[in-house]
Design a protein around this motif. Structure first.
Motif, PDB file in Angstrom:
ATOM      1  N   TRP A 136      -4.619 -38.402   0.210  1.00 12.84           N
ATOM      2  CA  TRP A 136      -3.733 -38.377  -0.945  1.00 12.84           C
ATOM      3  C   TRP A 136      -3.142 -36.994  -1.105  1.00 12.84           C
ATOM      4  CZ3 TRP A 136      -2.303 -42.460  -3.954  1.00 12.84           C
ATOM      5  CH2 TRP A 136      -2.987 -43.647  -3.746  1.00 12.84           C
ATOM      6  N   SER A 137      -1.980 -36.941  -1.751  1.00 17.07           N
ATOM      7  CA  SER A 137      -1.338 -35.667  -2.059  1.00 17.07           C
ATOM      8  C   SER A 137      -1.160 -35.545  -3.565  1.00 17.07           C
ATOM      9  CB  SER A 137       0.031 -35.562  -1.384  1.00 17.07           C
ATOM     10  OG  SER A 137      -0.122 -35.495   0.011  1.00 17.07           O
ATOM     11  N   VAL A 138      -1.355 -34.333  -4.065  1.00 15.46           N
ATOM     12  CA  VAL A 138      -1.172 -34.028  -5.479  1.00 15.46           C
ATOM     13  C   VAL A 138       0.023 -33.075  -5.582  1.00 15.46           C
ATOM     14  CG1 VAL A 138      -2.200 -32.956  -7.515  1.00 15.46           C
ATOM     15  CG2 VAL A 138      -3.636 -34.269  -5.936  1.00 15.46           C
ATOM     16  N   ASP A 139       0.981 -33.417  -6.421  1.00 11.70           N
ATOM     17  CA  ASP A 139       2.147 -32.568  -6.641  1.00 11.70           C
ATOM     18  C   ASP A 139       1.866 -31.676  -7.841  1.00 11.70           C
ATOM     19  OD1 ASP A 139       4.580 -31.354  -6.935  1.00 11.70           O
ATOM     20  OD2 ASP A 139       5.732 -33.213  -7.109  1.00 11.70           O
ATOM     21  N   LEU A 140       1.596 -30.401  -7.581  1.00 14.48           N
ATOM     22  CA  LEU A 140       1.314 -29.465  -8.667  1.00 14.48           C
ATOM     23  C   LEU A 140       2.536 -29.233  -9.545  1.00 14.48           C
ATOM     24  CD1 LEU A 140      -0.836 -26.797  -6.802  1.00 14.48           C
ATOM     25  CD2 LEU A 140      -1.614 -28.750  -8.148  1.00 14.48           C
ATOM     26  N   GLY A 141       3.717 -29.571  -9.036  1.00 17.32           N
ATOM     27  CA  GLY A 141       4.937 -29.393  -9.808  1.00 17.32           C
ATOM     28  C   GLY A 141       5.051 -30.325 -10.998  1.00 17.32           C
ATOM     29  N   VAL A 142       4.341 -31.448 -10.988  1.00 15.55           N
ATOM     30  CA  VAL A 142       4.435 -32.388 -12.112  1.00 15.55           C
ATOM     31  C   VAL A 142       3.357 -32.126 -13.162  1.00 15.55           C
ATOM     32  CG1 VAL A 142       5.501 -34.168 -10.691  1.00 15.55           C
ATOM     33  CG2 VAL A 142       3.033 -34.183 -11.028  1.00 15.55           C
ATOM     34  N   CYS A 178       0.324 -20.131  -5.232  1.00 15.02           N
ATOM     35  CA  CYS A 178      -0.997 -20.749  -5.159  1.00 15.02           C
ATOM     36  C   CYS A 178      -1.535 -20.542  -3.753  1.00 15.02           C
ATOM     37  CB  CYS A 178      -0.909 -22.208  -5.562  1.00 15.02           C
ATOM     38  SG  CYS A 178      -1.268 -23.422  -4.365  1.00 15.02           S
ATOM     39  N   THR A 179      -2.815 -20.232  -3.672  1.00 19.13           N
ATOM     40  CA  THR A 179      -3.463 -19.945  -2.397  1.00 19.13           C
ATOM     41  C   THR A 179      -4.754 -20.732  -2.307  1.00 19.13           C
ATOM     42  OG1 THR A 179      -2.594 -17.698  -2.488  1.00 19.13           O
ATOM     43  CG2 THR A 179      -4.375 -18.095  -0.943  1.00 19.13           C
ATOM     44  N   GLU A 180      -4.964 -21.413  -1.163  1.00 19.05           N
ATOM     45  CA  GLU A 180      -6.232 -22.113  -0.955  1.00 19.05           C
ATOM     46  C   GLU A 180      -7.308 -21.082  -0.639  1.00 19.05           C
ATOM     47  OE1 GLU A 180      -8.148 -25.811   1.578  1.00 19.05           O
ATOM     48  OE2 GLU A 180      -6.092 -25.202   1.974  1.00 19.05           O
ATOM     49  N   GLN A 221      -0.404 -23.162   0.847  1.00 20.68           N
ATOM     50  CA  GLN A 221       0.385 -22.097   0.229  1.00 20.68           C
ATOM     51  C   GLN A 221       1.466 -22.803  -0.567  1.00 20.68           C
ATOM     52  OE1 GLN A 221       0.169 -18.750   0.226  1.00 20.68           O
ATOM     53  NE2 GLN A 221      -1.656 -18.741   1.474  1.00 20.68           N
ATOM     54  N   CYS A 222       1.510 -22.606  -1.849  1.00 21.82           N
ATOM     55  CA  CYS A 222       2.508 -23.301  -2.642  1.00 21.82           C
ATOM     56  C   CYS A 222       3.003 -22.415  -3.765  1.00 21.82           C
ATOM     57  CB  CYS A 222       1.952 -24.613  -3.187  1.00 21.82           C
ATOM     58  SG  CYS A 222       0.510 -24.428  -4.234  1.00 21.82           S
ATOM     59  N   GLY A 223       3.957 -22.914  -4.507  1.00 23.70           N
ATOM     60  CA  GLY A 223       4.525 -22.173  -5.617  1.00 23.70           C
ATOM     61  C   GLY A 223       5.949 -21.753  -5.339  1.00 23.70           C
ATOM     62  N   ARG A 224       6.438 -20.833  -6.127  1.00 22.07           N
ATOM     63  CA  ARG A 224       7.833 -20.415  -6.047  1.00 22.07           C
ATOM     64  C   ARG A 224       8.209 -19.816  -4.687  1.00 22.07           C
ATOM     65  NH1 ARG A 224      11.055 -18.584 -11.062  1.00 22.07           N
ATOM     66  NH2 ARG A 224      10.015 -20.481 -11.609  1.00 22.07           N
ATOM     67  N   THR A 258       7.286 -20.507  -1.650  1.00 27.48           N
ATOM     68  CA  THR A 258       7.446 -21.507  -0.596  1.00 27.48           C
ATOM     69  C   THR A 258       8.298 -22.681  -1.040  1.00 27.48           C
ATOM     70  OG1 THR A 258       5.461 -22.707  -1.260  1.00 27.48           O
ATOM     71  CG2 THR A 258       5.188 -20.964   0.389  1.00 27.48           C
ATOM     72  N   GLY A 259       8.368 -22.959  -2.337  1.00 23.92           N
ATOM     73  CA  GLY A 259       9.097 -24.123  -2.840  1.00 23.92           C
ATOM     74  C   GLY A 259       8.336 -25.419  -2.657  1.00 23.92           C
ATOM     75  N   VAL A 260       7.117 -25.359  -2.154  1.00 21.87           N
ATOM     76  CA  VAL A 260       6.296 -26.543  -1.913  1.00 21.87           C
ATOM     77  C   VAL A 260       5.159 -26.556  -2.928  1.00 21.87           C
ATOM     78  CG1 VAL A 260       4.795 -27.705  -0.255  1.00 21.87           C
ATOM     79  CG2 VAL A 260       6.823 -26.508   0.540  1.00 21.87           C
ATOM     80  N   ASN A 261       4.908 -27.719  -3.529  1.00 23.84           N
ATOM     81  CA  ASN A 261       3.838 -27.828  -4.514  1.00 23.84           C
ATOM     82  C   ASN A 261       2.865 -28.951  -4.192  1.00 23.84           C
ATOM     83  OD1 ASN A 261       4.626 -25.709  -6.254  1.00 23.84           O
ATOM     84  ND2 ASN A 261       6.264 -26.990  -7.035  1.00 23.84           N
TER      85      ASN A 261
END
Length: 112
Positions: free
Chosen positions: A32-38, A48-50, A87-90, A92-95
Motif C-alpha cells: 500500500w501507499s500513503v500520500d502524505l500530501g492529503v 521528509c526522510t526515512e 525522500q519526500c516533501g517540497r 522532491t515534489g513526491v509525498n
C-alpha cells in the motif's frame, strides 16, 4: 502507528505500519501507499526522510545486509523491499510512502 512531536518545533516523527502479513488476505496483504500530501498538518511539509525504526539515523546511511536463505543463494527480496529510502516533501515534489506486508517505516517530517 506513531505521531510524535520532537524537541525541535518544526520536526515530527511519523511511524507507519502495514498490519497484514504476506498471503494473510488476498486484498489487504498487498503493498500500500500513503500520500502524505492529503494528511492535514498545521504547516506545509518541507522535507521528509526515512530513518531507522528508532529514528536516530537516516536509513540511507545504514549498511544493508546481504541475506542468503538457501544453499544456492538464489533468494530474491520482494520488490517493495528493494525500494530506496523515502525522500519526500517540497524538494522532491513526491509525498507517497509505500509499505509492504508487515513493514514498518519511520519518517522524520520537517515543516516550514
Amino acid at each position: 502507528m506513531t505521531l510524535e512531536r520532537l524537541a525541535q518545533p518544526s520536526k515530527v516523527l511519523l511511524r507507519l505500519s502495514h498490519q497484514y502479513g504476506l498471503g494473510e488476505h488476498p486484498y489487504w496483504s498487498q503493498p500500500w501507499s500513503v500520500d502524505l500530501g492529503v494528511l492535514r498538518f498545521p504547516r506545509p511539509l518541507h522535507n521528509c526522510t526515512e530513518t531507522s525504526l528508532s529514528g536516530n539515523q537516516p536509513k540511507g546511511s545504514m549498511p544493508r545486509p546481504e541475506w542468503q536463505v538457501d544453499r544456492l543463494g538464489q533468494w530474491q527480496a520482494h520488490a517493495w523491499r528493494r525500494l530506496p529510502p523515502v525522500q519526500c516533501g517540497r524538494p522532491t515534489g513526491v509525498n507517497l510512502v509505500s509499505l509492504g506486508p508487515l513493514e514498518i517505516k519511520t519518517l522524520l517530517l520537517d515543516f516550514e
